[in-house]
Design an enzyme around this catalytic site. Structure first.
Site, PDB file in Angstrom:
ATOM      1  N   TYR A  25     -24.229  82.673  66.948  1.00 45.52           N
ATOM      2  CA  TYR A  25     -22.745  82.290  66.971  1.00 45.52           C
ATOM      3  C   TYR A  25     -22.797  81.422  68.323  1.00 45.52           C
ATOM      4  O   TYR A  25     -23.233  81.561  69.054  1.00 45.52           O
ATOM      5  CB  TYR A  25     -21.691  83.344  67.222  1.00 45.52           C
ATOM      6  CG  TYR A  25     -21.481  84.090  65.662  1.00 45.52           C
ATOM      7  CD1 TYR A  25     -22.041  83.682  64.536  1.00 45.52           C
ATOM      8  CD2 TYR A  25     -20.502  85.034  65.625  1.00 45.52           C
ATOM      9  CE1 TYR A  25     -21.815  84.471  63.337  1.00 45.52           C
ATOM     10  CE2 TYR A  25     -20.393  85.970  64.542  1.00 45.52           C
ATOM     11  CZ  TYR A  25     -20.943  85.469  63.514  1.00 45.52           C
ATOM     12  OH  TYR A  25     -20.877  86.257  62.256  1.00 45.52           O
ATOM     13  N   SER A  84     -14.629  86.808  56.179  1.00 45.47           N
ATOM     14  CA  SER A  84     -13.531  85.803  55.519  1.00 45.47           C
ATOM     15  C   SER A  84     -12.501  86.706  54.610  1.00 45.47           C
ATOM     16  O   SER A  84     -12.560  86.519  53.395  1.00 45.47           O
ATOM     17  CB  SER A  84     -14.574  85.159  54.393  1.00 45.47           C
ATOM     18  OG  SER A  84     -14.060  83.884  54.128  1.00 45.47           O
ATOM     19  N   PRO A  85     -11.871  87.385  55.068  1.00 45.69           N
ATOM     20  CA  PRO A  85     -10.505  88.064  54.460  1.00 45.69           C
ATOM     21  C   PRO A  85      -9.537  86.975  54.003  1.00 45.69           C
ATOM     22  O   PRO A  85      -8.853  87.248  52.932  1.00 45.69           O
ATOM     23  CB  PRO A  85      -9.791  89.076  55.537  1.00 45.69           C
ATOM     24  CG  PRO A  85     -10.180  88.218  56.913  1.00 45.69           C
ATOM     25  CD  PRO A  85     -11.610  87.723  56.589  1.00 45.69           C
ATOM     26  N   LEU A  86      -9.593  85.752  54.221  1.00 43.42           N
ATOM     27  CA  LEU A  86      -8.333  84.938  53.711  1.00 43.42           C
ATOM     28  C   LEU A  86      -9.102  83.811  52.981  1.00 43.42           C
ATOM     29  O   LEU A  86      -8.661  82.842  52.512  1.00 43.42           O
ATOM     30  CB  LEU A  86      -7.864  84.324  55.054  1.00 43.42           C
ATOM     31  CG  LEU A  86      -7.179  84.959  55.990  1.00 43.42           C
ATOM     32  CD1 LEU A  86      -6.214  84.319  57.038  1.00 43.42           C
ATOM     33  CD2 LEU A  86      -6.064  85.957  55.105  1.00 43.42           C
ATOM     34  N   GLY A 144     -11.598  81.484  53.520  1.00 44.40           N
ATOM     35  CA  GLY A 144     -11.810  80.114  54.122  1.00 44.40           C
ATOM     36  C   GLY A 144     -10.351  79.444  54.175  1.00 44.40           C
ATOM     37  O   GLY A 144     -10.233  78.177  54.265  1.00 44.40           O
ATOM     38  N   GLY A 145      -9.366  80.352  54.477  1.00 45.10           N
ATOM     39  CA  GLY A 145      -7.881  79.838  54.467  1.00 45.10           C
ATOM     40  C   GLY A 145      -7.200  79.866  53.304  1.00 45.10           C
ATOM     41  O   GLY A 145      -6.037  79.295  53.225  1.00 45.10           O
ATOM     42  N   LEU A 146      -7.720  79.804  52.064  1.00 42.23           N
ATOM     43  CA  LEU A 146      -7.128  79.746  50.879  1.00 42.23           C
ATOM     44  C   LEU A 146      -6.094  80.729  50.591  1.00 42.23           C
ATOM     45  O   LEU A 146      -5.178  80.866  49.722  1.00 42.23           O
ATOM     46  CB  LEU A 146      -7.958  79.743  49.543  1.00 42.23           C
ATOM     47  CG  LEU A 146      -8.729  78.377  49.332  1.00 42.23           C
ATOM     48  CD1 LEU A 146      -9.722  78.552  48.338  1.00 42.23           C
ATOM     49  CD2 LEU A 146      -8.006  77.327  49.176  1.00 42.23           C
ATOM     50  N   LEU A 147      -6.229  81.844  51.308  1.00 44.75           N
ATOM     51  CA  LEU A 147      -5.187  82.934  51.134  1.00 44.75           C
ATOM     52  C   LEU A 147      -4.128  82.930  52.287  1.00 44.75           C
ATOM     53  O   LEU A 147      -3.718  84.017  52.528  1.00 44.75           O
ATOM     54  CB  LEU A 147      -5.881  84.332  51.197  1.00 44.75           C
ATOM     55  CG  LEU A 147      -6.666  84.743  49.893  1.00 44.75           C
ATOM     56  CD1 LEU A 147      -7.721  85.652  49.915  1.00 44.75           C
ATOM     57  CD2 LEU A 147      -5.639  84.702  48.591  1.00 44.75           C
TER      58      LEU A 147
END
Length: 330
Positions: free
Chosen positions: A53, A217-219, A221-224
């Protein structure tokens, strides 16, 4: 903050894990320090990073670990209060690796790369050392041999995996028993309301073996997030979202937005709370770019979704049909 066991271990970790993938890239060092301080103040003790990272430029590999190391060096018991997880698998562009500068795992590479991570993190050990991907060209005899050595040497406390299939988890634990080794404590996996494929094999296998699942990635990529349908965001961000948003997805997100409005909760927090409701989940990884984003996510731990709400979420975002083997039976 609430806490739970890291898989079947006795170590207690926060129900939210601070992801540091943005450190050195979208988040500069000063803001990263503020985020980590705010996380500790909020009771988040579980931090996740990786040796690769640090930014899109390959020369920045390791920068995330270096930033964390400089934060530890400030003192104030920061290291002692933090449970740190890092990973190994990717190339590090180290000329001393020679022909071993390749994707994958080997005892040789693992021994070299743990030393690099410890040096960058300015610590003598890590609580969790994770295989970033499975390497099916390396035997488990080699892997469990080197990992048990690192545990015995006090450089690693627990071993974890990431992006493993269900069969890989089963095989890993089966082989670990031969060496009287604990095996995997965690499996880090991409999992969210819009990506529920792990429910078929990975989650049931992990749950049965006591391996704590740590979703990244719980969201999605931001869609949630609450900004998914917001056209006022930056043009580049909006274009990326539009590419992934067909009519079906847009309808799902509109229904999801309406449900969250009804609940009086932010979409991102409902998505995290849905993950926390699953007994197989240890802690979803949040990747805040700012302190404000971190603070906004803390509410998720307090949300207790009712059975009716969980059913409505299943209707909006249908799963793959239940856990294996029942999902395949007819």
């Amino acid at each position: 903050m609430k806490y739970t066991s890291l898989g079947r271990t006795g170590m207690q970790v926060s129900r939210l894990c601070l992801g540091t993938m943005n450190f050195g890239n979208a988040t500069d060092e000063k803001e990263a320090f503020r985020i980590m301080d705010a996380a500790l103040d909020a009771g988040i003790n579980y931090f996740d990073t990786s040796n690769n990272y640090g930014g899109g430029d390959r020369c920045n590999f390791g920068l995330s670990e270096e930033i964390i190391g400089r934060w530890f060096a400030q003192g104030g018991n920061r290291r002692e209060r933090t449970i740190i997880a890092t990973k190994v698998y990717f190339r590090m562009d180290d000329p001393n690796d020679g022909p071993n500068d390749r994707l994958g795992l080997s005892a040789y590479k693992i021994r070299r790369h743990i030393e690099g991570s410890l040096r960058r993190l300015q610590t003598d050990y890590v609580e969790l050392y994770q295989m970033h991907h499975v390497d099916r060209d390396v035997t488990w005899a080699e892997l469990w041999g080197v990992f048990s050595d690192l545990v015995s040497a006090g450089k690693v406390v627990y071993v974890g995996s990431s992006n493993f299939a269900g069969r890989d988890l089963v095989q890993a634990q089966y082989e670990a028993e031969k060496y009287r080794f604990m095996g995997l404590a965690t499996e880090q996996h991409r999992y969210n309301l819009m990506g529920r494929l792990p429910e078929l094999e990975v989650l049931p296998a992990a749950h049965d073996f006591g391996i704590g699942v740590v979703p990244y990635s719980p969201l999605n990529g931001g869609l949630l997030s609450e900004n998914a349908l917001n056209k006022s965001v930056g043009q580049r961000t909006q274009m990326a979202k539009e590419r992934r948003m067909n009519e079906t997805v847009r309808k799902q997100l509109e229904d999801y937005h309406a449900l969250c409005q009804e609940l009086g909760e932010k979409e991102s927090n409902v998505a995290l709370a849905w993950l926390l409701k699953n007994p197989a989940i240890t802690a979803p990884i949040t990747g805040p770019r700012t302190v404000e984003q971190l603070e906004n996510s803390l509410r998720a731990v307090e949300i207790d979704l009712s059975d009716d709400v969980m059913k409505r979420l299943d209707e909006i975002f249908p799963g793959p049909g239940g856990a294996a083997p029942n999902a395949y039976a007819w």
